[in-house]
Design a protein around this motif. Structure first.
Motif, short mmCIF file in Angstrom:
data_model
loop_
_atom_site.label_atom_id
_atom_site.label_comp_id
_atom_site.label_asym_id
_atom_site.label_seq_id
_atom_site.Cartn_x
_atom_site.Cartn_y
_atom_site.Cartn_z
N GLY A 118 0.80 -1.22 0.00
CA GLY A 118 0.00 0.00 0.00
C GLY A 118 0.84 1.27 0.00
N ILE A 119 0.15 2.39 -0.25
CA ILE A 119 0.75 3.71 -0.26
C ILE A 119 -0.09 4.60 0.65
CG2 ILE A 119 1.30 5.74 -1.68
CD1 ILE A 119 3.00 3.31 -2.36
N ARG A 120 0.58 5.36 1.51
CA ARG A 120 -0.10 6.31 2.40
C ARG A 120 0.26 7.72 1.95
NH1 ARG A 120 0.88 5.43 8.31
NH2 ARG A 120 -1.11 4.37 8.23
N ILE A 121 -0.77 8.53 1.77
CA ILE A 121 -0.57 9.94 1.44
C ILE A 121 -1.18 10.76 2.57
CG2 ILE A 121 -1.06 11.79 -0.21
CD1 ILE A 121 -1.47 9.57 -2.31
N LYS A 122 -0.32 11.49 3.27
CA LYS A 122 -0.77 12.39 4.34
C LYS A 122 -0.42 13.79 3.89
CE LYS A 122 0.12 11.40 8.63
NZ LYS A 122 0.78 10.99 9.89
N GLY A 123 -1.27 14.74 4.24
CA GLY A 123 -0.93 16.09 3.84
C GLY A 123 -1.92 17.12 4.27
N ARG A 124 -1.68 18.30 3.75
CA ARG A 124 -2.53 19.45 4.02
C ARG A 124 -2.72 20.20 2.71
NH1 ARG A 124 -1.92 22.08 9.18
NH2 ARG A 124 -3.99 22.92 9.36
N VAL A 125 -3.96 20.52 2.40
CA VAL A 125 -4.29 21.28 1.20
C VAL A 125 -4.79 22.65 1.63
CG1 VAL A 125 -6.62 20.30 1.03
CG2 VAL A 125 -5.56 21.28 -0.98
N ARG A 126 -4.32 23.66 0.91
CA ARG A 126 -4.75 25.03 1.15
C ARG A 126 -5.20 25.62 -0.18
NH1 ARG A 126 0.02 24.81 4.51
NH2 ARG A 126 -0.58 25.04 6.68
N ALA A 127 -6.28 26.37 -0.12
CA ALA A 127 -6.80 27.00 -1.34
C ALA A 127 -7.53 28.28 -0.98
CB ALA A 127 -7.74 26.06 -2.08
N THR A 128 -7.58 29.19 -1.93
CA THR A 128 -8.39 30.40 -1.82
C THR A 128 -9.32 30.41 -3.01
OG1 THR A 128 -6.54 31.54 -0.77
CG2 THR A 128 -8.33 32.90 -1.59
N ILE A 129 -10.63 30.46 -2.72
CA ILE A 129 -11.61 30.43 -3.79
C ILE A 129 -12.56 31.62 -3.66
CG2 ILE A 129 -11.51 27.93 -4.02
CD1 ILE A 129 -14.20 27.78 -2.57
N VAL A 130 -13.19 31.99 -4.75
CA VAL A 130 -14.20 33.05 -4.76
C VAL A 130 -15.50 32.44 -5.25
CG1 VAL A 130 -14.85 35.30 -5.66
CG2 VAL A 130 -12.44 34.81 -5.20
N GLN A 131 -16.55 32.57 -4.42
CA GLN A 131 -17.87 32.04 -4.74
C GLN A 131 -18.89 33.18 -4.74
OE1 GLN A 131 -17.31 29.18 -1.29
NE2 GLN A 131 -18.69 28.00 -2.59
N SER A 132 -20.09 32.90 -5.20
CA SER A 132 -21.18 33.87 -5.14
C SER A 132 -21.92 33.70 -3.82
CB SER A 132 -22.16 33.65 -6.27
OG SER A 132 -21.56 33.92 -7.51
N CYS A 133 -22.20 34.82 -3.15
CA CYS A 133 -22.99 34.81 -1.92
C CYS A 133 -24.38 34.28 -2.25
CB CYS A 133 -23.05 36.22 -1.34
SG CYS A 133 -24.14 36.38 0.09
N VAL A 134 -24.92 33.42 -1.40
CA VAL A 134 -26.25 32.84 -1.67
C VAL A 134 -27.37 33.85 -1.45
CG1 VAL A 134 -25.58 30.46 -1.21
CG2 VAL A 134 -26.44 31.86 0.66
N VAL A 135 -27.09 34.98 -0.79
CA VAL A 135 -28.11 35.99 -0.55
C VAL A 135 -28.01 37.12 -1.57
CG1 VAL A 135 -29.03 37.63 1.12
CG2 VAL A 135 -28.11 35.46 1.91
N THR A 136 -26.81 37.69 -1.74
CA THR A 136 -26.65 38.89 -2.57
C THR A 136 -26.02 38.62 -3.93
OG1 THR A 136 -24.45 39.34 -1.69
CG2 THR A 136 -26.33 40.26 -0.49
N LEU A 137 -25.47 37.45 -4.14
CA LEU A 137 -24.72 37.06 -5.33
C LEU A 137 -23.41 37.84 -5.50
CD1 LEU A 137 -27.57 36.53 -7.94
CD2 LEU A 137 -26.46 34.84 -6.48
N ASP A 138 -23.01 38.58 -4.47
CA ASP A 138 -21.71 39.26 -4.48
C ASP A 138 -20.61 38.23 -4.30
OD1 ASP A 138 -22.92 41.73 -4.72
OD2 ASP A 138 -22.92 42.12 -2.55
N PRO A 139 -19.40 38.52 -4.78
CA PRO A 139 -18.29 37.59 -4.60
C PRO A 139 -17.90 37.46 -3.12
CG PRO A 139 -17.73 39.32 -6.18
CD PRO A 139 -19.03 39.68 -5.59
#
Length: 184
Positions: free
Chosen positions: A63-84
């Motif tokens: 077997g292979i073990r992959i341990k780690g940490r992922v970091r990301a910055t994303i921009v979504q639409s607000c569910v109320v105002t649709l602003d970023p």
């Protein structure tokens, strides 16, 4: 170690034969083309960054073990105002892979022949075929699981919406249905 796959937005293939018992440290970072492809795949406005620090090593014999940490910055639409809305993802993860026909990929049954799953226990190992594992796809999967499905700008509320706390709810009587049963 690095080969690209065209069918996934972020790919980093690791040859299983090159993995030793001592974990190898790998740092991945998505380029602009990959970030644009991830944004389309995740249905978000944009992915500004995606990086991961990984330790890849052997697990048991095959077997292979992959341990780690992922970091990301994303921009979504607000569910109320649709602003970023900018969101930060910072997730630790661990994933184990075993060859396709390995006995380690099967969950043992109890005496009654039933499979018992512990929701807080470790996940079953994933299986792989061939001699490579796409760790970029693993990183992408764990980042996608951390995306807020209902992003909201700070301080924004639904206008005219009253949240019910359930305080006025009373449990109906079991005999309330019979009350109007025999009306003439």
């Amino acid at each position: 170690m690095k080969n690209k796959r065209d069918d996934v937005p972020f790919s980093y293939l690791v040859n299983i034969g090159h993995i030793s018992a001592n974990p190898v440290e790998v740092r991945l970072e998505a380029d602009k083309r990959e970030l644009a492809a991830l944004a389309e795949s995740w249905s978000v406005l944009s992915v500004d960054s995606l990086s991961a620090e990984l330790q890849i090593g052997r697990w048991k014999r095959d077997g292979i073990r992959i341990k780690g940490r992922v970091r990301a910055t994303i921009v979504q639409s607000c569910v109320v105002t649709l602003d970023p809305v900018t969101s930060a993802i910072d997730e630790s993860f661990e994933q184990i892979f075993v060859p396709e026909n390995s006995k380690l990929a099967r969950r043992p049954a109890n005496d009654a022949g039933e499979m018992v799953l512990d929701p807080d226990g470790p996940d079953l190992p994933e299986s792989f075929t061939g001699d490579t594992i796409d760790v970029g796809e693993v990183v992408t999967e764990f980042a996608a699981l951390a995306i807020d499905p209902y992003p909201r700008k700070p301080g924004v509320e639904f206008p005219g919406h009253i949240e019910d706390a359930g305080e006025s709810d009373k449990k109906p009587s079991a005999f309330a249905v019979l009350k109007d049963w025999k009306k003439d």
